[in-house]
Design an enzyme around this catalytic site. Structure first.
Site, short mmCIF file in Angstrom:
data_model
loop_
_atom_site.label_atom_id
_atom_site.label_comp_id
_atom_site.label_asym_id
_atom_site.label_seq_id
_atom_site.Cartn_x
_atom_site.Cartn_y
_atom_site.Cartn_z
N PRO A 264 57.58 -59.57 150.84
CA PRO A 264 58.05 -58.28 150.36
C PRO A 264 57.37 -57.81 149.08
O PRO A 264 57.03 -58.60 148.21
CB PRO A 264 59.53 -58.55 150.09
N ASP A 265 57.20 -56.51 148.99
CA ASP A 265 56.87 -55.91 147.72
C ASP A 265 58.07 -56.09 146.80
O ASP A 265 59.19 -56.40 147.24
CB ASP A 265 56.56 -54.42 147.91
N MET A 266 57.85 -55.90 145.49
CA MET A 266 58.95 -56.02 144.55
C MET A 266 60.07 -55.06 144.95
O MET A 266 59.81 -53.90 145.27
CB MET A 266 58.48 -55.70 143.14
N GLY A 268 61.60 -55.18 147.60
CA GLY A 268 61.58 -54.96 149.03
C GLY A 268 62.61 -55.75 149.80
O GLY A 268 63.07 -55.32 150.85
#
Length: 752
Positions: A264-266, A268
């Site tokens: 995940p992106d931050m 996310g």
């Protein structure tokens, strides 16, 4: 966002509903995908995971050390980005992806990626958080378009695939991002009040739009060896991207055959259950705690097969690029002297020059030892604090008060140095005996009566102002930029101060050259028709050698060959997609982005997609089309890594003869555009091929474009397949999306 290791320590949003999936959809070896050359990596990863306990598997998927009877595994180290390693000393600062795309040069794109990958490898970093296919550039106001390869899916896809391959060949794991439909910074994490429940915006698009525009480049990434994919921090069709099983388990892992890990992106990862079932493979230990995950296993929420699949996917990329061979250097702290730059400065300088597009030239360029030259604009010179001053776009203005050569946030490079145009031009002036004057400011009007500026008319001193320095100069160079990046979208596509500077200089100098470096489409109509604006160089952000690259072009040491990867409009209102300020962002424009929209609505751009001039001229002739008379409607090949195997088959070719009929050596970028039968419901024409060919004066060459099955296919929402429409196809070959010099047709009969 920045990543330093597989350890997500950011604050996470509250739980939201997750998509659910059937038991085996998206699982390796259960999804019908033939792994091909990933098979050996799968066997190694599977063998390692088979010897782990449940606790060890959970440690693996949350970024902890694993010690088992099968051996030990240290967490992978992730880091941005495509322009070079962040946060390290003794590394190179490369051109951003948007600049690299403007080269339209397959070799340049691949070689830069391999060079970037080699620096990651030699610094002991395993995963590049890239390539950055998206943001694609849905809106010219999007802040992070500068990090990607542009809004055309075909060009973006080829560049994404070549970059992926370069990273793999350098021995590191490519981590493609951002998946999917993440197209603006505004409200990417913000609360919308009671209606939005504190969530980020939702990008809502139909199935056809997703496949033909946003998913297209990820086919190329997967086909070329992506071992990781970052899911976005935003929502897609109402569900968090990192919990969206339609995106991750169905499209990415099954339809595209992606064998690697999703991380995940931050911000996310939103919930434990949603992310585990939705298709995320790596997550935060605070969300995927041992107690939480074991309870999911015991009550049947999470299957053992899915946990095993997550663990295998965390390892498969590591084995695929042979990081298990023990040869990679050990990672040191960021300031330890480990110089990994090799001769990459030469590559950066060459690619920077290749990338800039000559939009206008009335014979003033190339320069030849001008007697008096004046340069204007903050963008020409250094910022006071040096090249590694934090480029924070949040709260900043729309321009950068210094030479802009790198992005911000995840798009920021670690500069070992920065060659500015002012510095490079000073060296050139010293060699040529040129008198050089400068005002390194966008709004400077006078010297203010400084005692350092004598008022005597017998003195050679000139009171510094735009007017005074411009008057009497043989050539005036005006440098302007546009700033945006991670965390903030653009507020304007032009700038009043900079445009006034260009006009003021041009009013007083009959040879005014504008040099533009921008993060996205930058309007020029405030001054482009001024009689004294005689040339324009236009590009993206070029990295540490930026000034040298620009001066190489200005003086003709390099003949310009860059081409636009976006359309430059005459007015902001000519663009059809702005920023979205609501919780629901509806992609109602469908596939009609950039030149596709301009063509559909017959809007005349200032400069079209694909445009770029040279110091020489080229002639096109001898169009030849070889296409099958019949073809099956849908692909029949096995499902493989990258989709159906025959989706990539070459089914036809188009060729044309290109001749350099000028007096200088140069490179031309012929482009192939294809018009589909009406039944396919496609734009007027779409890019389906390009090449970059270098020719000496008087030389000619035949350029051949391969048409793959996917290039003549459209997404059928009813059958959920890539289909070929029967009927007449129109072929166009030329120098831009509007400069179409050759055309022809072919007909396809489509069978079952």
């Amino acid at each position: 966002m920045r990543f330093v290791s597989l350890a997500v320590g950011a604050a996470l949003l509250g739980a939201a509903g997750a998509s659910s999936i059937s038991s085996n959809v998206g699982l390796l070896k259960a999804n019908g995908v033939a792994l091909g050359n990933w098979e050996a990596a799968y066997e190694k990863a599977s063998a390692f995971v088979s010897g782990l306990t449940t606790d060890q598997k959970l440690a693996l998927i949350t970024g902890s050390n694993v010690e088992s009877t099968n051996g030990n595994f240290t967490p992978l180290y992730f880091l941005d980005g495509d322009m070079g390693l962040q946060d390290f000393y003794y590394v190179s600062a490369f051109s951003l992806s948007s600049a690299l795309a403007m080269t339209w040069d397959r070799d340049a794109i691949y070689e830069q990626a391999k060079a970037v990958g080699s620096e990651f490898y030699n610094k002991g970093v395993q995963v590049v958080a890239g390539p950055t296919s998206q943001p694609l550039g849905r809106t010219p106001w999007g802040g992070r378009g500068v990090e990607g390869f542009g809004p055309d899916p075909y060009l973006n896809g080829l560049a994404t695939g070549l970059t992926t391959k370069g990273y793999v060949d350098a021995g590191v794991i490519p981590g493609g991002k951002h998946f999917l439909l993440y197209e603006q910074e505004t409200n990417r994490t913000s609360s919308f009040g009671s209606s939005g429940e504190g969530s980020p915006y939702s990008s809502n698009a139909d199935d056809k739009t997703i496949h033909e525009t946003y998913l297209w480049p990820f086919y190329d990434a997967v086909k070329n060896g992506a071992g990781a994919v970052m899911c976005a921090m935003t929502k897609v069709n109402g569900t968090m991207a990192c919990e969206n099983s339609d995106l991750l388990m169905k499209m990415l892992k099954t339809e595209l055959g992606f064998p690697g890990m999703v991380w995940p992106d931050m911000n996310g990862q939103n919930s434990a259950k949603g992310s585990a079932l939705g298709g995320e493979d790596y997550g935060s230990s605070s969300i995927w705690s041992t107690s939480t995950m074991e309870s999911f296993l015991s009550n049947g929420t999470l299957s053992e097969a899915r946990l095993n699949d997550m663990a295998i996917r965390n390892l498969i990329g590591y084995y695929y690029v042979n990081l298990d061979n023990g040869r990679q250097p050990t990672r040191q702290t960021t300031d330890v002297y480990v110089d990994v730059r090799a001769n990459h400065s030469k590559l950066i300088r060459e690619n920077g020059a290749k990338s800039m597009a000559l939009l206008k030239n009335e014979g003033v360029l190339p320069l030849s030892k001008p007697r008096v030259m004046s340069i204007f604009g903050a963008h020409a010179g250094p910022i006071m604090g040096g090249p590694n001053s934090n480029v924070d776009v949040m709260g900043s203005g729309p321009t950068y008060q210094g030479h802009l050569a790198t992005g911000s946030g995840s798009g920021m490079a670690s500069m070992p140095y920065l060659i500015t145009p002012y510095g490079a031009l000073t060296n050139k002036a010293a060699q040529d005996g040129t008198v050089l004057r400068w005002v390194l400011n966008d709004t400077y009007s006078s010297g203010g009566g400084s005692s350092l500026v004598p008022s005597s008319t017998s003195s050679t001193a000139v009171e510094p102002s735009f007017e005074n320095f411009a008057t009497g100069s043989d050539i005036c160079l005006v440098f302007i930029n546009a700033l945006a990046g991670e965390g903030a979208d653009r507020t304007e596509l032009y700038n009043a101060d900079q445009d006034a500077m260009v006009n003021t200089v041009a009013d007083n100098c009959n040879n005014t050259v504008a040099v533009v470096n921008t993060v996205g489409p930058r309007l020029l109509d405030q001054w482009i028709e001024h009689d004294n604006v005689t040339a324009v160089l236009y590009g993206s952000l070029l990295g540490q050698e930026s000034g040298n690259s620009i001066v190489d072009l200005l003086y003709g040491d390099v003949n310009p060959s860059g081409r636009l990867v976006h359309t430059i409009a005459k007015n902001e209102s000519d663009y059809n997609v702005g920023l979205c300020y609501t919780a629901q962002c509806n992609f109602t424009e469908g596939v009609y982005l950039d030149y596709r929209y301009f063509d559909a609505h017959n809007i005349t751009p200032r400069y079209p997609f694909g445009h770029g001039l040279s110091y020489t001229t080229f002639h096109y002739s001898s169009l030849a089309i070889k296409a099958p008379s019949s073809i099956t409607k849908a692909p029949k090949g096995n499902l493989t890594v990258g989709g159906p195997s025959d989706l990539w088959d070459v089914v036809g070719t188009v060729s044309a003869r290109i001749a350099n009929n000028g007096t200088l050596s140069g490179a031309e970028v012929p482009q192939l555009y294809l018009g589909f039968p009406d039944s396919a419901d496609q734009p007027v024409r779409q890019l389906r091929g390009f090449d970059r060919v270098e020719l000496s004066a008087g030389q000619e060459a035949v350029v051949t474009f391969n048409l793959r099955r996917r290039d003549i296919s459209y997404w059928n929402v009813k059958t959920q397949q890539w289909m070929v429409a029967g009927g007449k196809y129109t072929v166009f070959v030329g120098g831009s999306s509007r400069d179409l010099r050759l055309n022809g047709t072919f007909f396809l009969w489509v069978g079952s």
